[in-house]
Scaffold this motif. Structure first.
Motif, PDB file in Angstrom:
ATOM      1  N   ASP A 142       0.821  -1.212   0.000  1.00 41.83           N
ATOM      2  CA  ASP A 142       0.000   0.000   0.000  1.00 41.83           C
ATOM      3  C   ASP A 142       0.855   1.262   0.000  1.00 41.83           C
ATOM      4  O   ASP A 142       0.364   2.333  -0.377  1.00 41.83           O
ATOM      5  CB  ASP A 142      -0.902   0.010   1.239  1.00 41.83           C
ATOM      6  N   ALA A 143       2.081   1.153   0.469  1.00 40.46           N
ATOM      7  CA  ALA A 143       2.980   2.308   0.506  1.00 40.46           C
ATOM      8  C   ALA A 143       4.416   1.840   0.387  1.00 40.46           C
ATOM      9  O   ALA A 143       4.784   0.793   0.930  1.00 40.46           O
ATOM     10  CB  ALA A 143       2.795   3.112   1.792  1.00 40.46           C
ATOM     11  N   VAL A 144       5.212   2.620  -0.324  1.00 34.48           N
ATOM     12  CA  VAL A 144       6.655   2.416  -0.393  1.00 34.48           C
ATOM     13  C   VAL A 144       7.313   3.694   0.123  1.00 34.48           C
ATOM     14  O   VAL A 144       6.962   4.800  -0.303  1.00 34.48           O
ATOM     15  CB  VAL A 144       7.140   2.110  -1.819  1.00 34.48           C
ATOM     16  N   ILE A 145       8.256   3.533   1.051  1.00 36.54           N
ATOM     17  CA  ILE A 145       8.991   4.651   1.639  1.00 36.54           C
ATOM     18  C   ILE A 145      10.449   4.563   1.205  1.00 36.54           C
ATOM     19  O   ILE A 145      11.034   3.476   1.179  1.00 36.54           O
ATOM     20  CB  ILE A 145       8.888   4.616   3.178  1.00 36.54           C
ATOM     21  N   ASN A 146      11.020   5.703   0.859  1.00 38.56           N
ATOM     22  CA  ASN A 146      12.427   5.753   0.478  1.00 38.56           C
ATOM     23  C   ASN A 146      12.990   7.080   0.971  1.00 38.56           C
ATOM     24  O   ASN A 146      12.592   8.146   0.498  1.00 38.56           O
ATOM     25  CB  ASN A 146      12.568   5.637  -1.043  1.00 38.56           C
ATOM     26  N   VAL A 147      13.879   7.016   1.953  1.00 39.09           N
ATOM     27  CA  VAL A 147      14.411   8.215   2.602  1.00 39.09           C
ATOM     28  C   VAL A 147      15.909   8.329   2.321  1.00 39.09           C
ATOM     29  O   VAL A 147      16.697   7.488   2.752  1.00 39.09           O
ATOM     30  CB  VAL A 147      14.151   8.188   4.123  1.00 39.09           C
ATOM     31  N   PHE A 173       3.833   6.403  -2.803  1.00 37.08           N
ATOM     32  CA  PHE A 173       5.287   6.416  -2.731  1.00 37.08           C
ATOM     33  C   PHE A 173       5.688   7.661  -1.962  1.00 37.08           C
ATOM     34  O   PHE A 173       5.470   8.792  -2.404  1.00 37.08           O
ATOM     35  CB  PHE A 173       5.882   6.428  -4.141  1.00 37.08           C
ATOM     36  N   LEU A 174       6.261   7.472  -0.774  1.00 40.63           N
ATOM     37  CA  LEU A 174       6.625   8.544   0.154  1.00 40.63           C
ATOM     38  C   LEU A 174       8.144   8.653   0.141  1.00 40.63           C
ATOM     39  O   LEU A 174       8.837   7.718   0.558  1.00 40.63           O
ATOM     40  CB  LEU A 174       6.073   8.234   1.542  1.00 40.63           C
ATOM     41  N   TYR A 175       8.665   9.789  -0.280  1.00 38.85           N
ATOM     42  CA  TYR A 175      10.035   9.851  -0.781  1.00 38.85           C
ATOM     43  C   TYR A 175      10.717  11.142  -0.364  1.00 38.85           C
ATOM     44  O   TYR A 175      10.095  12.215  -0.336  1.00 38.85           O
ATOM     45  CB  TYR A 175       9.947   9.751  -2.308  1.00 38.85           C
ATOM     46  N   ALA A 176      11.998  11.049  -0.024  1.00 38.53           N
ATOM     47  CA  ALA A 176      12.807  12.247   0.228  1.00 38.53           C
ATOM     48  C   ALA A 176      14.238  11.975  -0.206  1.00 38.53           C
ATOM     49  O   ALA A 176      14.779  10.887   0.047  1.00 38.53           O
ATOM     50  CB  ALA A 176      12.774  12.632   1.705  1.00 38.53           C
TER      51      ALA A 176
END
Length: 273
Positions: A142-147, A173-176
């Protein structure tokens, strides 16, 4: 050599360097509670996130994860973090945002072993793997995080295609990450071409710079105690020590740090292979 072949060769060299650097750091920092390898984040006024005494020393790094991950509601969701480092962010988000499951993936096998030994949290698991060849089926998360990791990848479009593949339709896609001025056009081009819809973008240079300053004394101490002198300049940049090249580049705009929220369009189910 054609230009594209040259770029791929540079990417492979960069990846090989990072494959040496991260396990080296993991070994050097053994015995220290270094659970975050990302830069930090500090808003004005401060976020005032309630933290446990055990989490408090990592507040500035946690705030970056909190800022990125809370762009979508993760409660009850299946979440993947690509390039989870030493797992501090994965542990914090699993304990506080209550996803149904949270999988941390990293290329560094020493880092994954550390995560598995250190972070025993219900619903949290870790697996070794490559960001550009994710070992998961289509429409899994449901979500992919990449920090703060994609600048290490040889081929960003391939990673973004993998993110879109493993996300379910409507997933986030939650990204920084950051780029130096010479690389911003290629970064923006890759993000624009990805099969994802951009929902939010924010420049967070000022917040990351303040976070670096908050963490600077601890970071400088770790660099001095754990790295040989010939690597301490690189270590200061990597840790974001106040006055380092990275810290100065954030201030003068040579480097841009952004956070993003993307959504996979509904009806865009992935196909295997």
């Amino acid at each position: 050599m054609p230009v594209i072949d040259h770029l791929f060769a540079i990417g492979r060299i960069r990846k090989a360097v990072w494959q040496l650097w991260y396990p080296f750091l993991t070994r050097r920092l053994r015995g220290e509670e270094v659970l975050f390898l990302n830069y930090a984040y500090e808003e004005i006024p401060p976020q005032a996130i309630p933290l446990s005494p055990a989490d408090e020393p990592d507040r500035a790094c946690i705030q970056l994860y909190h800022h990125v991950a809370t762009q979508a509601d993760l409660r009850g969701r299946r979440v993947l973090e690509v390039s989870c480092g030493h797992g501090g962010g994965a542990s914090y988000l699993t304990r506080t945002l209550q996803p149904d499951s949270y999988t941390g993936l990293d290329l560094n096998p020493a880092g994954i072993r550390l995560c598995q030994q250190r972070h025993r949290v219900a619903g949290l698991s870790f697996v070794q793997g490559d960001a550009e060849q994710l070992p998961f089926g289509p429409d899994t998360f449901d979500a992919v995080i990449n920090v703060e990791a994609s600048h290490c990848y040889p081929h960003l479009p391939r990673f973004l295609a993998e993110v879109a593949r493993v996300l379910r339709p409507g997933g986030h896609f939650l990204y920084a990450d950051f780029r130096f001025a010479d690389d911003i056009a290629a970064w923006e081009q890759a993000l624009a071409a990805a099969p994802l819809t951009r929902r939010h973008t924010r420049n967070i240079n000022a917040e990351v710079r303040r976070g670096m300053e908050r963490n600077s004394r601890r970071s400088q101490d770790l660099v001095a105690r754990h790295l040989p002198k010939f690597l301490q300049g690189l270590g200061a940049d990597f840790a974001g020590v106040q006055g380092s090249r990275i810290h100065k580049a954030l201030a003068d705009g040579e480097l841009t740090y952004r956070s993003y929220c993307f959504e996979k369009p509904a009806g865009k189910a992935a196909t295997a292979g």
